[in-house]
Design a protein around this motif. Structure first.
Motif, short mmCIF file in Angstrom:
data_model
loop_
_atom_site.label_atom_id
_atom_site.label_comp_id
_atom_site.label_asym_id
_atom_site.label_seq_id
_atom_site.Cartn_x
_atom_site.Cartn_y
_atom_site.Cartn_z
N HIS A 175 -40.06 -61.25 11.67
CA HIS A 175 -39.97 -61.38 13.13
C HIS A 175 -39.27 -60.18 13.77
CE1 HIS A 175 -41.31 -65.57 13.09
NE2 HIS A 175 -40.45 -65.82 12.11
N PHE A 180 -34.79 -56.21 22.08
CA PHE A 180 -33.49 -55.52 22.05
C PHE A 180 -33.54 -54.22 22.83
CE2 PHE A 180 -31.09 -52.25 19.51
CZ PHE A 180 -29.85 -52.54 20.02
N PRO A 209 -30.86 -56.63 16.37
CA PRO A 209 -31.29 -57.71 15.47
C PRO A 209 -31.30 -57.32 14.00
CG PRO A 209 -33.17 -56.82 16.65
CD PRO A 209 -31.95 -56.20 17.27
N ALA A 232 -31.18 -60.55 20.14
CA ALA A 232 -31.87 -59.36 20.66
C ALA A 232 -31.87 -59.37 22.18
CB ALA A 232 -33.29 -59.30 20.12
N LYS A 233 -32.14 -60.54 22.78
CA LYS A 233 -32.14 -60.67 24.23
C LYS A 233 -30.75 -60.40 24.80
CE LYS A 233 -34.45 -61.77 27.99
NZ LYS A 233 -35.63 -60.97 28.42
N ASP A 238 -40.86 -57.96 16.97
CA ASP A 238 -40.72 -58.55 18.30
C ASP A 238 -39.27 -58.52 18.76
OD1 ASP A 238 -43.42 -59.08 18.42
OD2 ASP A 238 -43.23 -61.17 17.80
N ALA A 239 -38.34 -58.79 17.83
CA ALA A 239 -36.93 -58.79 18.19
C ALA A 239 -36.46 -57.40 18.61
CB ALA A 239 -36.09 -59.29 17.01
N SER A 267 -28.74 -58.82 11.67
CA SER A 267 -28.88 -60.14 11.05
C SER A 267 -29.16 -60.01 9.56
CB SER A 267 -29.99 -60.93 11.73
OG SER A 267 -31.25 -60.30 11.54
N LEU A 287 -32.45 -64.87 16.06
CA LEU A 287 -32.84 -63.47 16.09
C LEU A 287 -33.31 -63.09 17.49
CD1 LEU A 287 -33.26 -61.04 14.06
CD2 LEU A 287 -35.66 -61.72 14.02
N ALA A 288 -34.16 -63.94 18.09
CA ALA A 288 -34.66 -63.67 19.45
C ALA A 288 -33.52 -63.69 20.46
CB ALA A 288 -35.72 -64.69 19.82
N ARG A 312 -33.91 -66.69 27.34
CA ARG A 312 -34.98 -66.62 26.35
C ARG A 312 -35.73 -67.94 26.21
NH1 ARG A 312 -38.68 -66.79 23.84
NH2 ARG A 312 -39.37 -65.64 21.97
N GLN A 355 -35.07 -67.84 13.33
CA GLN A 355 -36.04 -67.20 14.23
C GLN A 355 -35.52 -67.19 15.67
OE1 GLN A 355 -39.94 -69.00 14.15
NE2 GLN A 355 -40.62 -67.91 15.99
#
Length: 265
Positions: free
Chosen positions: A247, A255, A209, A203-204, A250-251, A212, A199-200, A78, A196
């Motif tokens: 956010h 995911f 996410p 998910a990756k 996007d997460a 969280s 979270l990214a 990421r 932030q």
């Protein structure tokens, strides 16, 4: 005075060299050399291992190591341009407090008590992702620079001139020891950025996410009352959850495109 006249251009050069951007694009000033931060993180972690009991439950260790490995691998994908430690060491400490930390140099510590609050692997991934985010964003370095100001630069200069002999005084001046990574008062901006990034990262790694948010609700229940947000270096639980939800879209997209994580045992 002549020494200061010679030193000032060098200090200015150091400050310019220390201006950088975090993985999220925020400008930061971090003046302590990365190699030194890594050495101090490794030393502090070794001290913790000597002083604190290590959890022996095999199932707990399997869970934590699985989640941490998934998070670290996802963080590298990421944030490929972030300064990533070459290797990571993960230790579960037999400590009842709900805590975890990551140190420069690639060291992750998880207290067994965290598993009473992080009820699922995804919730544990949210915590470890957050802590790894602190390391990748170089928050420890930035915080030391903010706290020490010009003293940090002078200590660096002293380090370059005195070599190994200056290392121990610098560690003492920075207040580094067994408390590094646990008591370091990150600012609210650092905490929000680590949230932030965490979270990214989770998910990756294939962890939902949305867990969280569930984690921080558990933290709110376990932690009781908080001081007013303006008096705390950490965001209030409600503010933290609201920022995470901002956010979340996007997460969730990341995911859904990632292979599902499997750390259920």
């Amino acid at each position: 005075m002549w020494r200061w006249r010679c030193l000032l251009p060098f200090l200015a050069m150091l400050m310019l060299a220390g201006c950088d951007k975090t993985p999220t694009g925020r400008s930061q000033l971090a003046l302590v050399p990365d190699g030194l931060m890594a050495e101090m993180g490794v030393d502090a972690f070794a001290q913790m291992r000597r002083q604190q009991p290590i959890e022996g439950d095999a199932a707990v260790n399997r869970l934590v190591h699985c989640v941490a490995r998934s998070v670290v691998d996802a963080a590298e994908v990421r944030y490929p341009d972030a300064g990533m430690p070459e290797t990571w060491e993960v230790v579960v400490f037999d400590d009842p407090s709900p805590n975890a930390f990551a140190l420069p140099g690639g060291r992750i510590g998880v207290h067994k008590g965290l598993l009473r609050v992080a009820e699922t692997p995804a919730q544990l991934a949210a915590v470890i992702g957050h802590e790894v985010g602190h390391v990748l964003a170089d928050h420890g370095n930035e915080r030391f620079t903010q706290q020490l100001g010009i003293k940090a630069v002078l200590l660096v200069v002293g380090l370059f001139s005195e070599g190994e002999m200056a290392r121990e005084p610098m560690m003492q001046a920075l207040g580094i020891g067994a408390r590094l990574g646990i008591a370091l008062p990150f600012s609210r901006a650092h905490e929000q950025e680590a949230d932030q990034m965490g979270l990214a990262i989770m998910a990756k790694a294939g962890f939902d996410p949305r867990q969280s948010v569930a984690l921080w609700r558990n933290m709110a229940e376990a932690g009781g009352s908080q001081p007013p947000e303006f008096l705390s270096t950490h965001p209030a639980h409600g503010s933290r959850i609201e920022a995470l939800q901002g956010h979340m879209e996007d997460a969730l997209a990341a995911f859904r495109s990632a292979p599902p994580a499997d750390c259920s045992g």
